[in-house]
Design a protein around this motif. Structure first.
Motif, PDB file in Angstrom:
ATOM      1  N   LEU A   9       0.831  -1.200   0.000  1.00  0.00           N
ATOM      2  CA  LEU A   9       0.000   0.000   0.000  1.00  0.00           C
ATOM      3  C   LEU A   9       0.873   1.260   0.000  1.00  0.00           C
ATOM      4  CD1 LEU A   9      -2.748   1.481   0.359  1.00  0.00           C
ATOM      5  CD2 LEU A   9      -2.465   1.154   2.816  1.00  0.00           C
ATOM      6  N   HIS A  10       1.882   1.278   0.873  1.00  0.00           N
ATOM      7  CA  HIS A  10       2.761   2.446   0.951  1.00  0.00           C
ATOM      8  C   HIS A  10       3.529   2.649  -0.355  1.00  0.00           C
ATOM      9  CE1 HIS A  10       2.902   2.155   5.633  1.00  0.00           C
ATOM     10  NE2 HIS A  10       1.759   2.622   5.174  1.00  0.00           N
ATOM     11  N   TYR A  11       3.969   1.540  -0.976  1.00  0.00           N
ATOM     12  CA  TYR A  11       4.727   1.654  -2.227  1.00  0.00           C
ATOM     13  C   TYR A  11       3.865   2.261  -3.333  1.00  0.00           C
ATOM     14  CZ  TYR A  11       6.822   0.421  -6.661  1.00  0.00           C
ATOM     15  OH  TYR A  11       7.316   0.485  -7.937  1.00  0.00           O
ATOM     16  N   VAL A  12       2.637   1.735  -3.483  1.00  0.00           N
ATOM     17  CA  VAL A  12       1.774   2.235  -4.555  1.00  0.00           C
ATOM     18  C   VAL A  12       1.434   3.700  -4.319  1.00  0.00           C
ATOM     19  CG1 VAL A  12      -0.458   1.972  -5.684  1.00  0.00           C
ATOM     20  CG2 VAL A  12       0.861  -0.052  -5.056  1.00  0.00           C
ATOM     21  N   HIS A  13       1.146   4.052  -3.052  1.00  0.00           N
ATOM     22  CA  HIS A  13       0.863   5.459  -2.746  1.00  0.00           C
ATOM     23  C   HIS A  13       2.067   6.334  -3.073  1.00  0.00           C
ATOM     24  CE1 HIS A  13      -3.071   6.197  -1.099  1.00  0.00           C
ATOM     25  NE2 HIS A  13      -3.023   5.074  -0.386  1.00  0.00           N
ATOM     26  N   HIS A  14       3.263   5.892  -2.660  1.00  0.00           N
ATOM     27  CA  HIS A  14       4.474   6.670  -2.907  1.00  0.00           C
ATOM     28  C   HIS A  14       4.719   6.815  -4.412  1.00  0.00           C
ATOM     29  CE1 HIS A  14       8.402   8.365  -2.139  1.00  0.00           C
ATOM     30  NE2 HIS A  14       8.964   7.466  -2.939  1.00  0.00           N
ATOM     31  N   THR A  15       4.527   5.725  -5.151  1.00  0.00           N
ATOM     32  CA  THR A  15       4.725   5.760  -6.601  1.00  0.00           C
ATOM     33  C   THR A  15       3.753   6.731  -7.258  1.00  0.00           C
ATOM     34  OG1 THR A  15       5.478   3.460  -6.587  1.00  0.00           O
ATOM     35  CG2 THR A  15       4.758   4.361  -8.696  1.00  0.00           C
ATOM     36  N   ARG A  16       2.493   6.682  -6.822  1.00  0.00           N
ATOM     37  CA  ARG A  16       1.491   7.568  -7.421  1.00  0.00           C
ATOM     38  C   ARG A  16       1.742   9.031  -7.051  1.00  0.00           C
ATOM     39  NH1 ARG A  16      -4.101   3.984  -7.069  1.00  0.00           N
ATOM     40  NH2 ARG A  16      -3.443   2.460  -8.627  1.00  0.00           N
ATOM     41  N   GLN A  17       2.238   9.255  -5.847  1.00  0.00           N
ATOM     42  CA  GLN A  17       2.593  10.627  -5.476  1.00  0.00           C
ATOM     43  C   GLN A  17       3.715  11.147  -6.363  1.00  0.00           C
ATOM     44  OE1 GLN A  17       3.514  10.478  -1.318  1.00  0.00           O
ATOM     45  NE2 GLN A  17       1.367  10.515  -0.669  1.00  0.00           N
ATOM     46  N   ASN A  18       4.718  10.285  -6.615  1.00  0.00           N
ATOM     47  CA  ASN A  18       5.815  10.679  -7.509  1.00  0.00           C
ATOM     48  C   ASN A  18       5.313  10.940  -8.919  1.00  0.00           C
ATOM     49  OD1 ASN A  18       7.702  10.526  -5.482  1.00  0.00           O
ATOM     50  ND2 ASN A  18       8.365   8.441  -5.985  1.00  0.00           N
ATOM     51  N   GLU A  19       4.387  10.065  -9.384  1.00  0.00           N
ATOM     52  CA  GLU A  19       3.840  10.250 -10.722  1.00  0.00           C
ATOM     53  C   GLU A  19       3.064  11.570 -10.813  1.00  0.00           C
ATOM     54  OE1 GLU A  19       1.514   6.789 -11.336  1.00  0.00           O
ATOM     55  OE2 GLU A  19       3.225   5.525 -11.934  1.00  0.00           O
ATOM     56  N   ARG A  20       2.265  11.841  -9.753  1.00  0.00           N
ATOM     57  CA  ARG A  20       1.524  13.104  -9.756  1.00  0.00           C
ATOM     58  C   ARG A  20       2.474  14.300  -9.704  1.00  0.00           C
ATOM     59  NH1 ARG A  20      -2.258  10.115  -6.514  1.00  0.00           N
ATOM     60  NH2 ARG A  20      -1.192  10.779  -4.607  1.00  0.00           N
ATOM     61  N   ARG A  21       3.556  14.182  -8.936  1.00  0.00           N
ATOM     62  CA  ARG A  21       4.540  15.259  -8.845  1.00  0.00           C
ATOM     63  C   ARG A  21       5.214  15.479 -10.192  1.00  0.00           C
ATOM     64  NH1 ARG A  21       7.452  13.111  -5.278  1.00  0.00           N
ATOM     65  NH2 ARG A  21       6.223  13.841  -3.502  1.00  0.00           N
ATOM     66  N   MET A  22       5.579  14.365 -10.848  1.00  0.00           N
ATOM     67  CA  MET A  22       6.188  14.473 -12.172  1.00  0.00           C
ATOM     68  C   MET A  22       5.214  15.088 -13.170  1.00  0.00           C
ATOM     69  SD  MET A  22       8.275  10.865 -12.448  1.00  0.00           S
ATOM     70  CE  MET A  22       8.658  11.189 -14.154  1.00  0.00           C
ATOM     71  N   HIS A  23       3.936  14.657 -13.067  1.00  0.00           N
ATOM     72  CA  HIS A  23       2.930  15.194 -13.982  1.00  0.00           C
ATOM     73  C   HIS A  23       2.753  16.701 -13.768  1.00  0.00           C
ATOM     74  CE1 HIS A  23      -0.598  15.269 -16.537  1.00  0.00           C
ATOM     75  NE2 HIS A  23      -1.274  15.894 -15.568  1.00  0.00           N
TER      76      HIS A  23
END
Length: 685
Positions: free
Chosen positions: A648-662
């Motif tokens: 759960l933490h990994y997917v959240h962290h990955t999506r936060q990074n993706e949103r930040r990159m976006h």
């Protein structure tokens, strides 16, 4: 609660024989088949809910018998016993009555994973269970063997669904009808006994298996998927033939902790408890195992056995050269036998004696009863609902080893819940369920019905995601009020006691919370509390109680006017204070996982390269199945709670990074467009 006088067993048998004389054509709300731990809890629970209940057992005098190890509880298992007791079950009070050696396992760790355990007197335990059943209103007991289940033909509108209508006994008597039937067949469903190269039908030595017609009904008429599992038991050793001076003495706890929330003490006084002894296997044990393999047909079978309580043969083959623990445990206050836990075996009797005598403490030991193995049928539990009802057969409930579990405690927990729902179904009441977030029983049932089993299932604290809040000490607060108000299986006496405890604890916690002082003032009041703060801070009594060197007794002596009325709950308040921060975080995790259960997992995720703490086994399972959602991942066999949190933490962290990159890319795109627009404007000007 421990002063009741048990009726003679003979009186129990006489009453049962009188009841049996007029059963031929009676109808019951619930029929429970089998008198083991699951069956006795199921029958008592169904009757407490309000159903007219019949318990059918092949032998009356073996009802409540401890078929294998004469003990109750342990790590994970003790939590189940406390929860069964909180729901007004039998085994906790029976353990307090029959216990001869009480201990808390895992004392070196936190209270959340402590394991209440007791060595039991076989005879006293059985007598207590039978006495309780005898005095339970709306419950009748019958000696008999079930030939088949009576079921209706499938409904034309739903061809896959049957309905149970009762049972027929082997003696060919008239059918006994019921609205619900609970099967708790243990190891007796098509059971076979193994010793050396000999095989015979049986579910326990001296007892025949259930009729083949019952297994045939489940398999052929109801179309259920049936599997095969195995287990075993060690030989019983004559106590006087063992030199206990060559083993390590393990005394019981000096202050025995009872299982039941209704008991403040155990029947056995501290000075009356019997000790256990610890010894180990030797290279000679391994040699005998290897020499006897060709004579041991049980160990050569492919049938799955219990991974966490294996035979000595399995241990030797899996871990060659290792010393294995052997616990020498008494079987009762007056028993002449010892139970050698850790030496389950199925080799020929003469080889068993050779093996036993390779252990120094038993170099002259005599075997009273040889060990043996059992193989039996079980129903794949994914075919059950969370109420433990067979999905394709209305009114049919299963509990215990028939669902692929091992152990008294797992059986008792399932039996109680199956009995509750069988009674509610018969009385036209809706089914009830327990969540993983509120009980170990909920964890057990959810694991069985959603993940299934590939080997006999055993409860561990590691199976519970939220074990910090599912502690042995608070099972009454978690379950007793619900058991009375929503489920209907708890007596008013127990409910009133639970309400008193709840209100007293709330008052005590409020008093601790309002007790506010500066850290300097606390140091003056409690100079040995070990506080390391250098600057002045404000702390409540709850904050201070979290310190290792501060007990509730010390606080109460410093503030008697506030806290002395709550001395009865001193240990519970200390535990509550220590775990309060962990439980707050855990509740947030519970809400988060519940909220994110439908969160999708990337299909192309590379589980082997994830930079999170996942075992190789977990990575292999996730890579093979590739679950589409987090909820689907939680239901996979072998996926641990910790793995789900990390995922759960990994997917959240990955999506936060993706949103930040976006966002960065969008910002850069907007900036480029602004610069381009500025250049165009400059050219036009």
């Amino acid at each position: 609660m421990l002063t009741k006088k048990l009726p003679p067993l003979q009186s129990f048998l006489v009453l049962v024989s009188r009841q049996a004389s007029h059963l031929a054509q009676q109808h019951y709300d619930v029929i429970v088949v089998g008198g083991g731990h699951a069956g006795t809890e199921a029958a008592a629970a169904a009757a407490r809910v309000g159903a007219q209940t019949l318990l059918v057992s092949q032998k009356i005098h073996t009802i409540g018998a401890l078929s294998c190890n004469p003990s109750l509880g342990g790590v994970g298992k003790g939590q189940l016993v406390k929860e069964v007791d909180a729901l007004d079950g039998l085994c906790g009070r029976a353990g307090d009555w029959a216990g001869i050696h009480f201990s808390i396992l895992n004392r070196s760790k936190g209270p959340a994973v402590w394991g209440p355990r007791a060595q039991l007197d076989r005879q006293r335990y059985r007598e207590f269970i039978q006495s309780e059943l005898l005095s339970t209103p709306r419950l009748t007991v019958l000696e008999g063997s079930v030939e088949e289940l009576l079921v209706t033909k499938p409904n034309p509108e739903d061809p896959g669904c049957h309905r149970v209508t009762g049972i027929r006994l082997v003696n060919g008597s008239h059918p006994i009808t019921a609205s619900s039937v609970v099967l708790t067949t243990g190891t007796f469903l098509s059971g076979s006994l193994f010793m050396g190269q000999s095989t015979s039908p049986g579910g326990r030595i001296g007892d025949a298996p259930f009729s083949a017609g019952l297994s045939q009904t489940l398999r052929e008429r109801l179309g259920l998927r049936i599997g095969r599992l195995r287990t075993g038991t060690p030989p019983r050793i004559v106590k006087d033939s063992v030199d206990l001076s060559l083993a390590v003495l393990h005394p019981a706890d000096s202050n025995p902790t009872p299982f039941s929330f209704l008991n403040t003490h155990t029947r056995c006084k501290p000075e009356e408890q019997l000790p256990c002894h610890l010894t180990h296997t030797t290279p000679g044990v391994e040699r005998v195992v290897r020499e006897s393999l060709h004579l041991n047909c049980h160990i050569q079978q492919d049938t799955k056995g219990p991974r966490y309580c294996p035979s000595i043969e399995s241990r030797v083959l899996r871990f060659p050269g290792r010393r294995h623990q052997v616990w020498l445990e008494p079987e009762g206050m007056t028993s002449e036998l010892l139970y050698p836990q850790g030496l389950s075996m199925t080799m020929p009797p003469d080889m068993q004696l050779r093996l036993i005598r390779e252990i120094p403490a038993m170099h002259r030991a005599e075997i009273h009863t040889p060990g043996y193995g059992v193989q039996y049928d079980f129903v794949c539990p994914t075919q059950l609902s969370p109420a433990l009802q067979v999905k394709s057969t209305q009114g049919l409930f299963l509990a215990g080893q028939i669902n692929g579990t091992t152990g008294y405690e797992e059986a008792a927990a399932q039996g109680l819940w199956a009995g509750v729902n069988a009674a509610r179904s018969a009385l036209s009441m809706p089914a009830v369920a327990l969540s993983r977030t509120e009980s170990y029983i909920g964890v057990l049932i959810d694991d069985l019905v959603s993940r299934g089993v590939t080997e006999p299932y055993r409860m561990f604290t590691s199976r519970a995601e939220f074990r910090a809040s599912l502690r042995p000490d608070n099972a009454d607060l978690r379950l007793t009020l619900k058991g009375f108000e929503e489920v209907g299986c708890v007596s008013s006496l127990r409910y009133q006691e639970a309400v008193r405890v709840r209100d007293s604890l709330q008052d005590a916690l409020a008093a601790l919370q309002t007790l506010t002082l500066s850290s300097h003032s606390w140091k003056k009041k409690l100079p040995d509390m070990g506080m390391s703060e250098t600057k002045s801070t404000t702390l409540t009594g709850m904050d201070v109680l979290q310190y290792k060197d501060v007990s509730f007794e010390k606080l109460a002596s410093a503030f008697p006017e506030f806290l002395s009325p709550y001395m009865e709950f001193s240990e519970r308040l200390k535990i509550e204070a220590v775990y309060r921060p962990h439980c707050d975080l855990q509740r947030k995790e519970i809400l988060r996982i519940q909220k994110e259960e439908n969160m999708s997992l990337p299909h192309d995720i590379d589980y082997f390269s994830l930079p999170v703490s996942l075992s190789k086994e977990v990575r292999e399972i996730l890579d093979r199945v590739r679950p589409s959602t987090l909820g689907a991942a939680t239901r996979l066999q072998g996926i641990t709670p910790a793995a789900i949190v990390n995922l759960l933490h990994y997917v959240h962290h990955t999506r936060q990074n993706e949103r930040r990159m976006h966002r960065n890319q969008s910002h850069q795109k907007e900036k480029r467009e602004e610069e381009l627009c500025a250049r165009k404007t400059s050219v036009l000007q």
